[in-house]
Design a protein around this motif. Structure first.
Motif, PDB file in Angstrom:
ATOM      1  N   PRO A 265       0.817  -1.223   0.000  1.00 27.65           N
ATOM      2  CA  PRO A 265       0.000   0.000   0.000  1.00 27.65           C
ATOM      3  C   PRO A 265       0.854   1.277   0.000  1.00 27.65           C
ATOM      4  O   PRO A 265       0.325   2.375   0.046  1.00 27.65           O
ATOM      5  N   PHE A 266       2.159   1.141  -0.013  1.00 26.67           N
ATOM      6  CA  PHE A 266       3.049   2.312  -0.025  1.00 26.67           C
ATOM      7  C   PHE A 266       4.206   2.011  -0.964  1.00 26.67           C
ATOM      8  O   PHE A 266       4.358   0.866  -1.410  1.00 26.67           O
ATOM      9  N   SER A 267       5.014   3.024  -1.277  1.00 28.67           N
ATOM     10  CA  SER A 267       6.175   2.710  -2.108  1.00 28.67           C
ATOM     11  C   SER A 267       7.420   2.619  -1.232  1.00 28.67           C
ATOM     12  O   SER A 267       7.463   3.155  -0.125  1.00 28.67           O
ATOM     13  N   LEU A 268       8.419   1.922  -1.741  1.00 29.09           N
ATOM     14  CA  LEU A 268       9.646   1.749  -0.969  1.00 29.09           C
ATOM     15  C   LEU A 268      10.370   3.081  -0.840  1.00 29.09           C
ATOM     16  O   LEU A 268      10.286   3.928  -1.725  1.00 29.09           O
ATOM     17  N   THR A 269      11.093   3.259   0.253  1.00 21.83           N
ATOM     18  CA  THR A 269      11.898   4.471   0.388  1.00 21.83           C
ATOM     19  C   THR A 269      13.122   4.328  -0.517  1.00 21.83           C
ATOM     20  O   THR A 269      13.507   3.205  -0.874  1.00 21.83           O
ATOM     21  N   PRO A 270      13.736   5.444  -0.889  1.00 31.14           N
ATOM     22  CA  PRO A 270      14.928   5.373  -1.739  1.00 31.14           C
ATOM     23  C   PRO A 270      16.021   4.492  -1.115  1.00 31.14           C
ATOM     24  O   PRO A 270      16.700   3.741  -1.814  1.00 31.14           O
ATOM     25  N   ASP A 271      16.170   4.560   0.224  1.00 30.17           N
ATOM     26  CA  ASP A 271      17.190   3.732   0.869  1.00 30.17           C
ATOM     27  C   ASP A 271      16.847   2.250   0.796  1.00 30.17           C
ATOM     28  O   ASP A 271      17.731   1.405   0.636  1.00 30.17           O
ATOM     29  N   GLN A 272      15.560   1.941   0.906  1.00 33.38           N
ATOM     30  CA  GLN A 272      15.166   0.538   0.776  1.00 33.38           C
ATOM     31  C   GLN A 272      15.506   0.031  -0.620  1.00 33.38           C
ATOM     32  O   GLN A 272      16.020  -1.071  -0.791  1.00 33.38           O
ATOM     33  N   MET A 273      15.236   0.869  -1.623  1.00 36.84           N
ATOM     34  CA  MET A 273      15.529   0.445  -3.002  1.00 36.84           C
ATOM     35  C   MET A 273      17.024   0.289  -3.233  1.00 36.84           C
ATOM     36  O   MET A 273      17.470  -0.678  -3.853  1.00 36.84           O
ATOM     37  N   ASP A 296      17.743   2.359  11.663  1.00 34.29           N
ATOM     38  CA  ASP A 296      17.153   2.636  12.960  1.00 34.29           C
ATOM     39  C   ASP A 296      15.829   1.898  13.125  1.00 34.29           C
ATOM     40  O   ASP A 296      15.247   1.435  12.150  1.00 34.29           O
ATOM     41  N   VAL A 297      15.356   1.796  14.362  1.00 40.43           N
ATOM     42  CA  VAL A 297      14.077   1.131  14.584  1.00 40.43           C
ATOM     43  C   VAL A 297      12.995   1.804  13.742  1.00 40.43           C
ATOM     44  O   VAL A 297      12.929   3.022  13.674  1.00 40.43           O
ATOM     45  N   GLY A 298      12.189   0.984  13.065  1.00 41.85           N
ATOM     46  CA  GLY A 298      11.103   1.513  12.264  1.00 41.85           C
ATOM     47  C   GLY A 298      11.479   1.927  10.856  1.00 41.85           C
ATOM     48  O   GLY A 298      10.658   2.448  10.111  1.00 41.85           O
ATOM     49  N   GLY A 300      12.166   0.034   8.390  1.00 39.54           N
ATOM     50  CA  GLY A 300      11.636  -0.860   7.365  1.00 39.54           C
ATOM     51  C   GLY A 300      12.615  -1.900   6.848  1.00 39.54           C
ATOM     52  O   GLY A 300      12.638  -2.227   5.656  1.00 39.54           O
ATOM     53  N   LYS A 301      13.403  -2.466   7.752  1.00 38.94           N
ATOM     54  CA  LYS A 301      14.388  -3.476   7.347  1.00 38.94           C
ATOM     55  C   LYS A 301      13.714  -4.779   6.902  1.00 38.94           C
ATOM     56  O   LYS A 301      14.149  -5.425   5.956  1.00 38.94           O
ATOM     57  N   THR A 302      12.625  -5.127   7.606  1.00 36.37           N
ATOM     58  CA  THR A 302      12.015  -6.425   7.349  1.00 36.37           C
ATOM     59  C   THR A 302      11.568  -6.576   5.896  1.00 36.37           C
ATOM     60  O   THR A 302      11.737  -7.632   5.286  1.00 36.37           O
ATOM     61  N   LEU A 303      11.010  -5.507   5.369  1.00 38.25           N
ATOM     62  CA  LEU A 303      10.516  -5.565   4.004  1.00 38.25           C
ATOM     63  C   LEU A 303      11.664  -5.818   3.016  1.00 38.25           C
ATOM     64  O   LEU A 303      11.526  -6.589   2.054  1.00 38.25           O
ATOM     65  N   PRO A 447      10.345   5.736   6.507  1.00 39.17           N
ATOM     66  CA  PRO A 447       9.208   5.790   5.587  1.00 39.17           C
ATOM     67  C   PRO A 447       8.511   7.140   5.724  1.00 39.17           C
ATOM     68  O   PRO A 447       8.472   7.707   6.819  1.00 39.17           O
ATOM     69  N   PRO A 448       7.970   7.666   4.617  1.00 44.76           N
ATOM     70  CA  PRO A 448       7.407   9.022   4.638  1.00 44.76           C
ATOM     71  C   PRO A 448       6.176   9.115   5.531  1.00 44.76           C
ATOM     72  O   PRO A 448       5.517   8.127   5.804  1.00 44.76           O
ATOM     73  N   GLY A 449       5.895  10.345   5.993  1.00 44.27           N
ATOM     74  CA  GLY A 449       4.679  10.581   6.763  1.00 44.27           C
ATOM     75  C   GLY A 449       4.825  10.315   8.245  1.00 44.27           C
ATOM     76  O   GLY A 449       3.888  10.493   9.004  1.00 44.27           O
ATOM     77  N   ILE A 551       8.688  -5.612  17.969  1.00 51.55           N
ATOM     78  CA  ILE A 551       7.231  -5.687  17.884  1.00 51.55           C
ATOM     79  C   ILE A 551       6.706  -4.505  17.054  1.00 51.55           C
ATOM     80  O   ILE A 551       7.111  -3.373  17.240  1.00 51.55           O
ATOM     81  N   ASP A 552       5.781  -4.802  16.142  1.00 45.31           N
ATOM     82  CA  ASP A 552       5.325  -3.791  15.190  1.00 45.31           C
ATOM     83  C   ASP A 552       3.805  -3.643  15.243  1.00 45.31           C
ATOM     84  O   ASP A 552       3.076  -4.401  14.615  1.00 45.31           O
ATOM     85  N   ILE A 553       3.320  -2.684  16.022  1.00 42.93           N
ATOM     86  CA  ILE A 553       1.879  -2.417  16.116  1.00 42.93           C
ATOM     87  C   ILE A 553       1.672  -0.935  15.794  1.00 42.93           C
ATOM     88  O   ILE A 553       1.756  -0.079  16.680  1.00 42.93           O
TER      89      ILE A 553
HETATM   90  P1  ADP Z   1      12.483  -2.217  11.575  1.00 42.29           P
HETATM   91  O1  ADP Z   1      13.509  -1.606  10.701  1.00 42.29           O
HETATM   92  O2  ADP Z   1      12.436  -1.584  12.947  1.00 42.29           O
HETATM   93  O3  ADP Z   1      12.563  -3.701  11.656  1.00 42.29           O
HETATM   94  P2  ADP Z   1       9.985  -2.717  10.300  1.00 42.29           P
HETATM   95  O4  ADP Z   1      10.559  -3.506   9.222  1.00 42.29           O
HETATM   96  O5  ADP Z   1       9.316  -3.435  11.427  1.00 42.29           O
HETATM   97  O6  ADP Z   1      11.101  -1.799  10.932  1.00 42.29           O
HETATM   98  O7  ADP Z   1       9.017  -1.625   9.682  1.00 42.29           O
HETATM   99  C1  ADP Z   1       8.287  -0.707  10.455  1.00 42.29           C
HETATM  100  C2  ADP Z   1       6.942  -0.426   9.861  1.00 42.29           C
HETATM  101  O8  ADP Z   1       7.078   0.388   8.702  1.00 42.29           O
HETATM  102  C3  ADP Z   1       6.193  -1.660   9.429  1.00 42.29           C
HETATM  103  O9  ADP Z   1       4.846  -1.520   9.844  1.00 42.29           O
HETATM  104  C4  ADP Z   1       6.292  -1.637   7.895  1.00 42.29           C
HETATM  105  O10 ADP Z   1       5.192  -2.240   7.283  1.00 42.29           O
HETATM  106  C5  ADP Z   1       6.350  -0.158   7.614  1.00 42.29           C
HETATM  107  N1  ADP Z   1       7.065   0.195   6.381  1.00 42.29           N
HETATM  108  C6  ADP Z   1       8.180  -0.409   5.881  1.00 42.29           C
HETATM  109  N2  ADP Z   1       8.578   0.207   4.751  1.00 42.29           N
HETATM  110  C7  ADP Z   1       7.726   1.225   4.528  1.00 42.29           C
HETATM  111  C8  ADP Z   1       7.601   2.239   3.515  1.00 42.29           C
HETATM  112  N3  ADP Z   1       8.469   2.316   2.505  1.00 42.29           N
HETATM  113  N4  ADP Z   1       6.571   3.122   3.616  1.00 42.29           N
HETATM  114  C9  ADP Z   1       5.701   3.054   4.655  1.00 42.29           C
HETATM  115  N5  ADP Z   1       5.746   2.134   5.633  1.00 42.29           N
HETATM  116  C10 ADP Z   1       6.754   1.224   5.589  1.00 42.29           C
END
Ligand code: ADP
Ligand code: MG
Length: 692
Positions: A265-273, A296-298, A300-303, A447-449, A551-553
């Motif tokens: 539902p979102f696009s990858l950040t430039p760093d993720q790409m 850093d925490v949050g 988006g490493k998991t993706l 991630p933006p926003g 934990i991701d809530i």
């Molecule tokens: P961490 O790096 O701490 O392991 P996570 O992988 O748990 O972070 O990601 C944190 C949250 O951000 C998750 O809910 C994930 O779905 C969301 N997320 C990851 N990448 C993006 C993105 N590019 N845009 C918006 N949300 C994102």
């Protein structure tokens, strides 16, 4: 070669004479369960009673160790008979015969056992006060007719204590284990021991617990630390010995990866790409990948992990994804199911909790290659887990694992590609020495926003205001965590423990649903609670720091940390990272007690100042000092028992040189002088079971 590896004594401590359930529990609190654990317990200090030091020579505050004659008893202080304090006068049998007063606070009973005219061995801390020499911290032991009492003439180790343990008990138990082993098996080649002036492994283990001098204790620790650093590097740099030429092709994402990215539902950040591109390049190179993904925490490493996993799955190979706790493994498995199952990716979940028939079946599926991605805890290393064609290993929160756990897993396949993920940044120079030519990808942009988390410090006086602010968040449909440092009230009455605060908060927030979460709950129970929290059926969690990692809530907006001053900066930052995971404004409340120390104050200030994990890690180093940050069980990113990555830089360098030469000249460890290393790796892999 003969002897017993000191890490292979897996009998529980209760098998030792004199260790009952109470002592075993106290040992367990120190992380010591087996006889091997006991041998690896590092004394935190030593008392040098190997030489006589006269009272004359002692500086203020120094400990002396000498023989004395008791010349008299008297009392001082107190108005009544009961309040008065015994004072024992003694005279040094050494030196000029200096006089000393022993102040027996709370020990008036010594009047009966310490006889005037008797000779005793004294160990005590000297204070010089207005021309008088005094001592209130001391031990007296009757002088035997010949020789010294058993506590003298040696260096005594001082161990960390818990519960019913005492120095005497631990020393006795160490001695029992040491004497039950005829010879500890050698782990270092002779030529390295000579070159770096190290002891034999047998001597090192014995001298660590029963040193004959301070020098030999030092040599013992250096020997054991060198061993750890050597084996650590043999693992982390193993691919350097590979003679396969590196071939890099232009590597494009497979359709499966693109479909996953498109479904988000979102696009990858430039760093993720950018990270994905780097990882893809490594995966398609002929050399095994050795890459650290830090962010850093949050961030988006998991993706990044899942998309890159699909690259390997598309090539028909298996992927293992390992998390440090069952809770986290389960969360990842659930997310993977949602994200990846729609594309027909076959997933499996394997932890220690999966048992019986289900386990057997699962292991079969893995071995036959009917599973693409296996998600789990360190149970993925179990000997019985056989992969059909493991191509890629991903390790989440890598600092939580011991090195050899990575070794065990990666030794299962040809040398699979390895991705380590961490939110705890490692200084690059250190990373290079420890991991060899480790590559690093970094997620800097969030991630933006995301709105920066607002961090507030809260004193007892403003507690009520905080509760009201959180009530407003509840009315908006948001959720909260309340975190406390301990589980139940066991004496320290000022600590708000989870169980009693759980009751308290129920009254504060009547009709709002909550749940209690701590490490003593069954895994199943924890997961059920977490699922309910995620689904919104639970509004707030009252928890110990089990929620610290991963934990991701996204709907949780409030993190309350009680006794915040008791947590380290890394833990505080991890805890805070549980909120601020969506576009909602989030808050972190750091509640502090009245007994705030300077270090505590500095930590809270740093937390208020910054949301940046890299900055905080630096501050942590400054506040704590480098000796504190790594190399301790459960605190650092590597579980080293004897070595410190900051204090033992010389040893690290030496081990690094040794490994460079070894990998160049004998990468297969085939030469006779390296048999000792080969056998140690095979029969007693280092650091096993050292999970925090
Ligand atoms: P961490 O790096 O701490 O392991 P996570 O992988 O748990 O972070 O990601 C944190 C949250 O951000 C998750 O809910 C994930 O779905 C969301 N997320 C990851 N990448 C993006 C993105 N590019 N845009 C918006 N949300 C994102
Ligand atoms: Mg994570």
């Amino acid at each position: 070669m003969e002897g017993t590896y000191y890490r292979n004594l897996s009998e529980p401590l209760t098998s030792l004479k004199g260790v009952g359930p109470a002592a075993a529990k106290s040992y367990r609190d120190l992380g010591v369960v087996t006889q091997s654990d006991l041998l690896q317990m590092r004394p935190r200090a030593f008392e040098d009673r190997s030489r006589v030091q006269t009272i004359d020579a002692a500086q203020d505050g120094q400990f002396v160790n000498t023989k004395v004659l008791v010349t008299g008893h008297s009392y001082f202080g107190g108005h009544s008979f009961r309040d008065r304090i015994l004072k024992i006068q003694v005279q040094d049998c050494e030196g000029s015969g200096a006089r000393l007063q022993l102040l027996c606070f709370g020990r008036n009973f010594l009047e009966r056992s310490i006889e005037v005219g008797g000779l005793y061995y004294l160990y005590g801390q000297i204070t010089r006060y207005k021309g008088q020499v005094q001592c209130s911290k001391f031990e007296l032991h009757p002088a035997p007719v010949e020789g010294m009492p058993p506590q003298f003439g040696k260096v005594l180790p001082i161990y960390p204590l818990r519960g019913s343990l005492s120095q005497r008990i631990i020393r006795r138990d160490e001695a029992t284990v040491l004497s039950s082993v005829a010879l500890f098996r050698e782990e270092l080649p002779d030529y390295l021991r000579q070159k770096y002036h190290l002891l034999s492994t047998d001597e090192a283990i014995r001298q660590l617990h029963q040193p004959s001098s301070m020098e030999s204790e030092d040599a013992a620790r250096r020997t054991l630390a060198f061993g750890e650093l050597l084996y650590m590097q043999l693992f982390t740099r193993r691919h350097e010995g590979s003679t396969r030429p590196e071939i890099r092709r232009e590597s494009a994402p497979y359709p499966l990866e693109l479909r996953l990215i498109a479904s988000l539902p979102f696009s990858l950040t430039p760093d993720q790409m950018a990270s994905l591109k780097e990882i893809r390049g490594d995966l398609d190179s002929s050399r095994p990948m050795n890459r650290l993904l830090q962010g850093d925490v949050g961030s988006g490493k998991t993706l990044v992990a899942w998309v890159s996993a699909l690259h390997v799955v598309s090539q028909g190979k298996q992927v293992a994804f390992m998390a440090p706790t069952e809770l986290l493994a389960r969360q990842h498995a659930d997310n993977a199911a949602k994200l990846l199952s729609p594309f027909g990716v076959r997933l499996a979940y394997l932890t220690g909790a999966v048992k019986g028939k289900e386990r057997t079946l699962l292991l079969e599926q893995i071995a036959e290659g009917n599973v693409d991605i296996i998600i789990g805890t360190h149970a993925l290393f179990g000997k019985e887990v056989v992969f059909k064609n493991l191509g890629y290993v991903i390790i989440d929160e890598q600092h939580r694992f011991g090195v050899e756990q990575r070794y065990a897993l990666t030794s299962k396949a040809e040398v699979p590609d390895l991705l380590l993920m961490t939110a705890t940044p490692i200084p690059r120079t250190l990373a290079l020495t420890v991991f060899g030519d480790l590559n690093i990808s970094t997620l800097k942009t969030m991630p933006p926003g995301r709105k920066p988390i607002k961090t507030l410090t809260v004193s007892e006086a403003s507690r009520e205001r905080m509760y009201r602010a959180i009530a407003t968040e509840f009315e908006r449909g948001h959720q909260a965590y309340f975190v406390y440092p301990r589980i139940d009230d066991t004496g320290e009455s000022d600590l708000r423990d989870v169980t009693s605060m759980y009751e308290y908060l129920k009254k504060e927030y009547p009709g709002v649903s909550s749940a209690l979460m701590h490490s003593k709950l069954e895994e199943e129970e924890k997961m059920r609670i977490l699922e309910d929290f995620k689904a919104g059926n639970i509004t707030y969690l009252v928890s110990t720091s089990v929620v610290e990692v991963g934990i991701d809530i996204p709907n949780a907006t409030c993190m309350v940390i009680e006794h915040a001053e008791r947590f380290g900066l890394a833990a505080l930052h991890q805890l805070r990272g549980r909120v601020g995971r969506s576009s909602l404004q989030s808050y972190c409340f750091l509640v502090f007690g009245n007994d705030l120390t300077d270090v505590g104050k500095q930590r809270l200030r740093a937390m208020k100042e910054s949301n940046d994990g890299f900055y905080l890690a630096e501050q942590d180093l400054l506040i704590r000092g480098p000796g504190d940050i790594v190399g301790r069980k459960q605190s650092g990113f590597l579980n080293l028992q004897f070595a410190s990555l900051t204090d033992d830089l010389d040893l690290l360098q030496q081990a690094s040189q040794a490994v460079t030469q070894l990998l160049k000249e004998d990468p297969g460890l085939l030469r006779p002088e390296h048999a000792v290393i080969r056998q140690t790796i095979n029969e007693s892999p280092m650091f096993q079971g050292s999970i925090a």
